[in-house]
Design a protein around this motif. Structure first.
Motif, PDB file in Angstrom:
ATOM      1  N   THR A  12       8.420  13.080  -2.757  1.00 23.65           N
ATOM      2  CA  THR A  12       9.049  12.518  -3.948  1.00 23.65           C
ATOM      3  C   THR A  12       8.767  11.021  -4.034  1.00 23.65           C
ATOM      4  O   THR A  12       8.444  10.485  -5.091  1.00 23.65           O
ATOM      5  N   ALA A  13       8.887  10.358  -2.881  1.00 25.17           N
ATOM      6  CA  ALA A  13       8.658   8.910  -2.859  1.00 25.17           C
ATOM      7  C   ALA A  13       7.234   8.587  -3.279  1.00 25.17           C
ATOM      8  O   ALA A  13       6.999   7.654  -4.058  1.00 25.17           O
ATOM      9  N   VAL A  14       6.280   9.378  -2.795  1.00 25.19           N
ATOM     10  CA  VAL A  14       4.878   9.139  -3.140  1.00 25.19           C
ATOM     11  C   VAL A  14       4.663   9.321  -4.642  1.00 25.19           C
ATOM     12  O   VAL A  14       4.029   8.521  -5.304  1.00 25.19           O
ATOM     13  N   VAL A  15       5.226  10.406  -5.188  1.00 24.53           N
ATOM     14  CA  VAL A  15       5.079  10.668  -6.618  1.00 24.53           C
ATOM     15  C   VAL A  15       5.690   9.526  -7.431  1.00 24.53           C
ATOM     16  O   VAL A  15       5.101   9.028  -8.382  1.00 24.53           O
ATOM     17  N   LEU A  16       6.890   9.085  -7.019  1.00 23.09           N
ATOM     18  CA  LEU A  16       7.550   7.995  -7.742  1.00 23.09           C
ATOM     19  C   LEU A  16       6.723   6.725  -7.671  1.00 23.09           C
ATOM     20  O   LEU A  16       6.500   6.042  -8.666  1.00 23.09           O
ATOM     21  N   ALA A  17       6.231   6.430  -6.444  1.00 26.42           N
ATOM     22  CA  ALA A  17       5.429   5.222  -6.262  1.00 26.42           C
ATOM     23  C   ALA A  17       4.178   5.292  -7.124  1.00 26.42           C
ATOM     24  O   ALA A  17       3.789   4.333  -7.783  1.00 26.42           O
ATOM     25  N   ALA A  18       3.560   6.474  -7.133  1.00 27.87           N
ATOM     26  CA  ALA A  18       2.343   6.641  -7.914  1.00 27.87           C
ATOM     27  C   ALA A  18       2.650   6.442  -9.398  1.00 27.87           C
ATOM     28  O   ALA A  18       1.900   5.809 -10.122  1.00 27.87           O
ATOM     29  N   GLY A  19       3.797   6.997  -9.834  1.00 26.41           N
ATOM     30  CA  GLY A  19       4.180   6.869 -11.233  1.00 26.41           C
ATOM     31  C   GLY A  19       4.361   5.424 -11.635  1.00 26.41           C
ATOM     32  O   GLY A  19       3.906   4.999 -12.685  1.00 26.41           O
ATOM     33  N   VAL A  20       4.988   4.669 -10.760  1.00 25.23           N
ATOM     34  CA  VAL A  20       5.239   3.256 -11.057  1.00 25.23           C
ATOM     35  C   VAL A  20       3.944   2.464 -10.986  1.00 25.23           C
ATOM     36  O   VAL A  20       3.647   1.648 -11.828  1.00 25.23           O
ATOM     37  N   ALA A  21       3.155   2.796  -9.949  1.00 31.23           N
ATOM     38  CA  ALA A  21       1.973   1.967  -9.682  1.00 31.23           C
ATOM     39  C   ALA A  21       0.836   2.242 -10.657  1.00 31.23           C
ATOM     40  O   ALA A  21       0.119   1.322 -11.018  1.00 31.23           O
ATOM     41  N   PHE A  22       0.692   3.474 -11.130  1.00 29.76           N
ATOM     42  CA  PHE A  22      -0.568   3.788 -11.799  1.00 29.76           C
ATOM     43  C   PHE A  22      -0.461   4.100 -13.294  1.00 29.76           C
ATOM     44  O   PHE A  22      -1.476   4.224 -13.949  1.00 29.76           O
ATOM     45  N   ALA A  23       0.752   4.220 -13.834  1.00 27.32           N
ATOM     46  CA  ALA A  23       0.843   4.419 -15.286  1.00 27.32           C
ATOM     47  C   ALA A  23       0.263   3.186 -15.968  1.00 27.32           C
ATOM     48  O   ALA A  23       0.580   2.055 -15.600  1.00 27.32           O
ATOM     49  N   GLY A  24      -0.625   3.394 -16.921  1.00 23.59           N
ATOM     50  CA  GLY A  24      -1.219   2.265 -17.631  1.00 23.59           C
ATOM     51  C   GLY A  24      -2.403   1.644 -16.932  1.00 23.59           C
ATOM     52  O   GLY A  24      -2.988   0.688 -17.431  1.00 23.59           O
TER      53      GLY A  24
END
Ligand SMILES: [Ca+2]
Ligand SMILES: [Ca+2]
Length: 196
Positions: A12-24
């Motif tokens: 979950t943490a990885v998915v959240l981090a990825a969502g924050v880091a890579f959107a846009g």
């Protein structure tokens, strides 16, 4: 049990981090670099190949990019550097920088170059790079390496493959190097990159 929980939390943490880091942010997996050939005049070549001259007065390569983030959203106002291949090719113009429009799209063309064989462009934006599909360059500047000028050395190579199926000098994609190809070669003899 604890281990399973830990793995689930980490996931979950990885998915959240990825969502924050890579959107846009431009993503190689979802972005596109589509390369095709625009022909000048009639030819039996398809959109995956053509005949090119350093003077830029024959066919043209069109490079179209679509920049997306890893979620598939198209990204506007992104600077993209489109880089031609090196090796035995000789491009009169270096990398070109384009900016994506509201649809995440940008395009540019390359016509002034020498060198025979498969051409591959790359498109880079904010640290990611996506490779374009291959297109074939038959070229009046057919030295290896090409020198951005159509001279006696190129004629020597043309003469050596006359009446063969050599694709480098089959300028009309007929499958054979014949008189028709020689007429085209002669028309481009002594051509070089346009003066700055
Ligand atoms: Ca040459
Ligand atoms: Ca031919």
């Amino acid at each position: 049990m604890l281990k399973k929980l830990l793995v689930a939390c980490l996931g979950t943490a990885v998915v959240l981090a990825a969502g924050v880091a890579f959107a846009g942010v431009p993503c190689a997996g979802t972005s596109e670099c589509n390369v095709s050939v625009l022909h000048k005049g009639t030819t039996s070549c398809d959109g995956t190949g053509g005949a090119f001259c350093p003077a830029g007065d024959q066919d043209t390569i069109l490079v179209e990019v679509v920049i997306r983030d890893c979620y598939g959203n198209t990204l506007a106002d992104k600077q993209v550097t489109i880089t031609p291949p090196g090796g035995d090719f000789c491009f009169c113009e270096g990398p070109k920088v384009v900016t994506t429009d509201s649809l995440g799209e940008a395009s540019t063309t390359f016509a002034e170059f020498g060198g025979c064989g498969f051409v591959q462009f790359s498109a880079s934006s904010e640290g990611m790079t996506v490779l374009g599909n291959l297109v074939y360059s038959a070229n009046f500047d057919n030295d290896a390496p090409a020198n951005c000028a159509v001279t006696l050395g190129d004629f020597a190579r043309f003469a050596a493959v006359y009446l063969t199926s050599d694709a480098c000098m089959d300028y009309d994609c007929s499958g054979q190097v014949t008189l028709g190809d020689f007429a085209k070669f002669a028309a481009h003899y002594l051509h070089a990159c346009p003066a700055e």
